[in-house]
Design a protein around this motif. Structure first.
Motif, PDB file in Angstrom:
ATOM      1  N   GLN A  17      -9.833  -5.336 -35.161  1.00 41.77           N
ATOM      2  CA  GLN A  17     -10.224  -6.738 -35.004  1.00 41.77           C
ATOM      3  C   GLN A  17     -10.105  -7.179 -33.550  1.00 41.77           C
ATOM      4  O   GLN A  17     -10.949  -7.922 -33.050  1.00 41.77           O
ATOM      5  N   ALA A  22     -16.357  -9.236 -33.888  1.00 42.13           N
ATOM      6  CA  ALA A  22     -17.606  -9.581 -34.565  1.00 42.13           C
ATOM      7  C   ALA A  22     -17.886  -8.653 -35.747  1.00 42.13           C
ATOM      8  O   ALA A  22     -18.736  -8.945 -36.578  1.00 42.13           O
ATOM      9  N   VAL A  23     -17.148  -7.555 -35.817  1.00 44.11           N
ATOM     10  CA  VAL A  23     -17.412  -6.545 -36.836  1.00 44.11           C
ATOM     11  C   VAL A  23     -16.268  -6.426 -37.851  1.00 44.11           C
ATOM     12  O   VAL A  23     -16.515  -6.193 -39.027  1.00 44.11           O
ATOM     13  N   PHE A  24     -15.022  -6.596 -37.391  1.00 46.20           N
ATOM     14  CA  PHE A  24     -13.857  -6.390 -38.249  1.00 46.20           C
ATOM     15  C   PHE A  24     -13.008  -7.650 -38.354  1.00 46.20           C
ATOM     16  O   PHE A  24     -12.876  -8.397 -37.391  1.00 46.20           O
ATOM     17  N   THR A  25     -12.392  -7.811 -39.509  1.00 50.13           N
ATOM     18  CA  THR A  25     -11.369  -8.834 -39.687  1.00 50.13           C
ATOM     19  C   THR A  25     -10.246  -8.208 -40.508  1.00 50.13           C
ATOM     20  O   THR A  25     -10.490  -7.390 -41.395  1.00 50.13           O
ATOM     21  N   GLN A  33     -11.375  -5.535 -43.220  1.00 45.05           N
ATOM     22  CA  GLN A  33     -12.608  -5.915 -43.894  1.00 45.05           C
ATOM     23  C   GLN A  33     -13.713  -5.848 -42.845  1.00 45.05           C
ATOM     24  O   GLN A  33     -13.556  -6.357 -41.735  1.00 45.05           O
ATOM     25  N   ILE A  34     -14.807  -5.220 -43.197  1.00 47.16           N
ATOM     26  CA  ILE A  34     -15.936  -5.102 -42.283  1.00 47.16           C
ATOM     27  C   ILE A  34     -16.851  -6.292 -42.512  1.00 47.16           C
ATOM     28  O   ILE A  34     -17.398  -6.461 -43.592  1.00 47.16           O
ATOM     29  N   THR A  35     -17.004  -7.124 -41.502  1.00 46.35           N
ATOM     30  CA  THR A  35     -17.862  -8.296 -41.630  1.00 46.35           C
ATOM     31  C   THR A  35     -19.313  -7.972 -41.315  1.00 46.35           C
ATOM     32  O   THR A  35     -20.205  -8.700 -41.712  1.00 46.35           O
ATOM     33  N   ASP A  36     -19.536  -6.871 -40.590  1.00 46.02           N
ATOM     34  CA  ASP A  36     -20.888  -6.412 -40.268  1.00 46.02           C
ATOM     35  C   ASP A  36     -20.923  -4.897 -40.462  1.00 46.02           C
ATOM     36  O   ASP A  36     -20.623  -4.150 -39.531  1.00 46.02           O
ATOM     37  N   PRO A  37     -21.250  -4.396 -41.656  1.00 49.76           N
ATOM     38  CA  PRO A  37     -21.173  -2.970 -41.946  1.00 49.76           C
ATOM     39  C   PRO A  37     -22.169  -2.100 -41.178  1.00 49.76           C
ATOM     40  O   PRO A  37     -21.976  -0.900 -41.061  1.00 49.76           O
ATOM     41  N   GLU A  43     -23.032  -3.780 -30.321  1.00 50.00           N
ATOM     42  CA  GLU A  43     -21.639  -3.714 -30.761  1.00 50.00           C
ATOM     43  C   GLU A  43     -21.067  -2.296 -30.730  1.00 50.00           C
ATOM     44  O   GLU A  43     -19.895  -2.097 -30.985  1.00 50.00           O
TER      45      GLU A  43
END
Length: 75
Positions: A17, A22-25, A33-37, A43
């Protein structure tokens, strides 16, 4: 590029994160959690840094459909 997470390895340190927000939270108590798989090329460097610095090597990139195209931990 497709990101793969080994949830059994993830301990929720949050390094991913920090490297690629922009990709992980990562919740306070939980695993990544991957917000953009399937993030775009812009990126890629951030995702590679997240993979490189993951303390448990729980992240990898799969560029294609076969197992030979998976890069784990060493990007």
């Amino acid at each position: 590029m497709r990101i793969v997470v080994d949830a059994d390895l993830c301990q929720g340190h949050g390094v991913c994160q920090d490297e690629a927000p922009a990709v992980f939270t990562v919740p306070k108590r939980g695993t990544v959690q991957i917000t953009d798989p399937s993030p775009g090329p812009a990126e890629r460097d951030a995702v590679q840094a997240a993979i490189r610095w993951c303390p448990t090597q729980a992240l990898s990139i799969a560029d294609g459909g076969d197992a030979d195209s998976t890069s784990k931990g060493t990007v």
